[in-house]
Enzyme design. Structure first.
Site, short mmCIF file in Angstrom:
data_model
loop_
_atom_site.label_atom_id
_atom_site.label_comp_id
_atom_site.label_asym_id
_atom_site.label_seq_id
_atom_site.Cartn_x
_atom_site.Cartn_y
_atom_site.Cartn_z
CD GLU A 1 -3.21 -0.90 2.03
OE1 GLU A 1 -3.22 0.07 2.81
OE2 GLU A 1 -4.11 -1.74 2.01
CD GLU B 1 -3.91 -6.00 3.74
OE1 GLU B 1 -4.74 -5.25 4.27
OE2 GLU B 1 -2.68 -5.84 3.79
C1 BGP Z 1 -4.59 -2.36 5.34
C2 BGP Z 1 -3.19 -2.67 5.84
C3 BGP Z 1 -3.14 -3.77 6.85
C4 BGP Z 1 -4.28 -3.75 7.85
C5 BGP Z 1 -5.64 -3.48 7.18
C6 BGP Z 1 -6.76 -3.29 8.16
O1 BGP Z 1 -4.61 -1.08 4.80
O2 BGP Z 1 -2.37 -3.06 4.75
O3 BGP Z 1 -1.89 -3.72 7.47
O4 BGP Z 1 -4.01 -2.89 8.89
O5 BGP Z 1 -5.55 -2.34 6.35
O6 BGP Z 1 -6.66 -2.04 8.78
P1 BGP Z 1 -7.15 -1.72 10.24
O7 BGP Z 1 -6.47 -2.68 11.14
O8 BGP Z 1 -6.73 -0.31 10.49
O9 BGP Z 1 -8.63 -1.89 10.24
#
Ligand code: BGP
Length: 469
Positions: free
Chosen positions: A165, A370
């Site tokens: 990201e 993801e």
């Molecule tokens: C994405 C990241 C992850 C993870 C996910 C969920 O943007 O790559 O590392 O953190 O988001 O985010 P959060 O835990 O803030 O809900």
């Protein structure tokens, strides 16, 4: 589009799940691990920090065994740059190197394909003190680190992701963390950092291909299609503005090797165009990724900017309240989509659309790295986690992937976030995504017991039937 019949998931589809080093491993200063910026960020005291996290560092064998029971064909994790090198950022740190050999070997033992992210937000703190990605020298150190991991793991890892990201790091730096000083870079500095990250990534692609390693490599961005709020033509322009600036401007450089025209005009107009050296053009041009990885959570709906001083993007903490950017776009509420308990838009059809647009544009195979549902899971009286909302979320997104595959899009894997519960950047252990519950709270580590959620059994069945149930 509707069809008479749907295509099945490909036979070797990489059903998987994801974690990142800093959110899962813990052991944040063990065995020579250096401090990363994440370790040094300002952190609300009541929220879990990253010192212990899910303690994957000590539980990796147990965890990977559970992932094998889940039936995973692949497992996406990141390597912490700060474990691999010593203080000079050049000398290998054998203990850190051994740890990832062990993790990779454990995956291979269970026929789980390791999918490795090289860099997931956790820049060495010593580099940050020297300007971080603003400083061109950071590229050199990154390449030294990458040479080590290619040498160590290049023959056993078949899928590499360069930078997780990059677009989140540049567009919403406060979403990842606030430095001790509280100083967040200016836009001009951010786009200089972006340029250096793009140069680093391009050189990593080239290095990988020059070394003739057996696997494949690609970038991993957070991608989402944008809807226009109304049929007003200016809303269409605004949606295109933001879709380009938020996603394509990063991927166009990674895949086509040059800056997008609209992005270039936007940067010049605002005097944010980065300083470049004469060789940069050729470096970027030489980049040829094998596939594209995307993290997909939500779509956004966009209207024209009001341009009256109120289209301002929110910063740390409330990163989901995306108001907009002056003269570019403004966020709009979409009445046709659901939201998670944390206000994230739930839009499986948006995933199909995002996949189509991505494939239209680059015609490269796609890996979803993801996608997931954050919720404050709690054990019920029988000690179980009945996470039906997560099951529903994943089910609808898997159906959308099958729709995209039926459309003809080449999607070869799905790595939902997250394999086990991990520390959420701002909500600690109050916001969980895993198939496996980690029994701890923000304040109380308890015994860090691993408990399979209902979604574990459900996903196990999905994988067993290659998505046909
Ligand atoms: C994405 C990241 C992850 C993870 C996910 C969920 O943007 O790559 O590392 O953190 O988001 O985010 P959060 O835990 O803030 O809900």
């Amino acid at each position: 589009m509707q069809y008479k019949s749907k295509k099945n998931f490909p036979k070797n589809f990489l059903w998987g799940a994801s974690i990142s080093a800093y959110q899962a491993e813990g052991a944040s200063s063990k065995d020579g691990k250096l401090a990363s910026i994440i370790d040094k960020y300002q952190h609300p005291e009541e929220v879990a920090n990253f010192e212990v996290a899910s303690d994957f560092y000590h539980h990796y064998k147990e965890d990977i065994k559970l992932l094998a029971e889940l039936g995973l064909k692949s497992f996406r994790f990141s390597i912490a740059w700060t474990r691999i090198v010593k203080e000079d950022l050049l000398t290998p740190n054998q203990k850190g190197i051994d740890f990832y050999h062990n993790v990779i070997n454990e995956c291979i033992k269970y026929k789980i394909e390791p999918i490795v992210t090289m860099y997931h937000f956790d820049l060495p703190y010593s580099l940050d003190k020297k300007g971080g990605w603003k400083n061109r020298e950071t590229i050199t150190f990154f390449l030294e680190y990458v040479k080590i991991i290619f040498k160590e793991y290049g023959n056993k890892v078949n899928y590499w992701l360069t930078i997780n990201e990059q677009n989140t790091m540049i567009l919403h730096p406060g979403a990842i963390g606030i430095p001790e000083s509280g100083y967040l870079p200016t836009k001009k500095e951010l786009y200089q950092m972006n340029h250096h990250l793009l140069l680093a990534q391009a050189q990593v692609f080239k290095l990988y291909q020059d070394l003739k390693l057996p696997g494949k490599i690609g970038p991993a961005v957070n991608l989402t299609a944008m809807y226009q709020g109304t049929a007003h033509p200016e809303d269409a322009i605004a949606a295109h503005n933001w879709e380009t600036l938020r996603g394509w401007s990063f991927l166009d450089v990674a895949v086509r090797g040059k800056y997008n025209y609209l992005f270039e005009t936007y940067l010049h107009d605002r005097d944010w165009y980065p300083e470049c050296l004469p060789e940069d053009e050729l470096i970027l041009k030489a980049a040829k990724p094998d596939f594209i990885a995307i993290n997909y959570y939500s779509t956004a709906t966009i209207t024209a900017s009001k341009n009256d001083g109120t289209d301002v993007s929110a910063r740390a903490g409330d990163q989901q309240i995306m108001v907009g950017e002056e003269g570019v776009y403004r966020a709009y509420d979409n009445p046709y989509v659901d939201k998670t308990p944390y206000g994230w838009v739930v839009d499986p059809v948006g995933l199909r659309l995002t996949l189509r647009k991505l494939y239209d544009r680059y015609q490269l195979p796609i890996l979803i790295t993801e996608n997931g549902y954050g919720s404050p899971d709690e054990l019920d009286e029988e000690g179980r986690i009945n996470d039906i909302e997560r099951i529903d979320y994943l089910k609808r997104h898997i159906e959308a992937i099958q729709d995209a595959i039926t459309d003809g899009v080449d999607v070869f894997g799905y790595q939902p976030w997250s394999a086990i519960d991990v520390v959420s950047t701002h909500q600690g252990f109050n916001k969980r995504y895993g198939f496996i519950y980690i029994d701890r709270t923000d304040q109380d580590l308890k015994e860090l017991k691993r408990i399979k959620k209902e979604s574990f059994y459900w996903y196990q069945d999905v994988i067993k039937h290659n998505g046909v149930n």
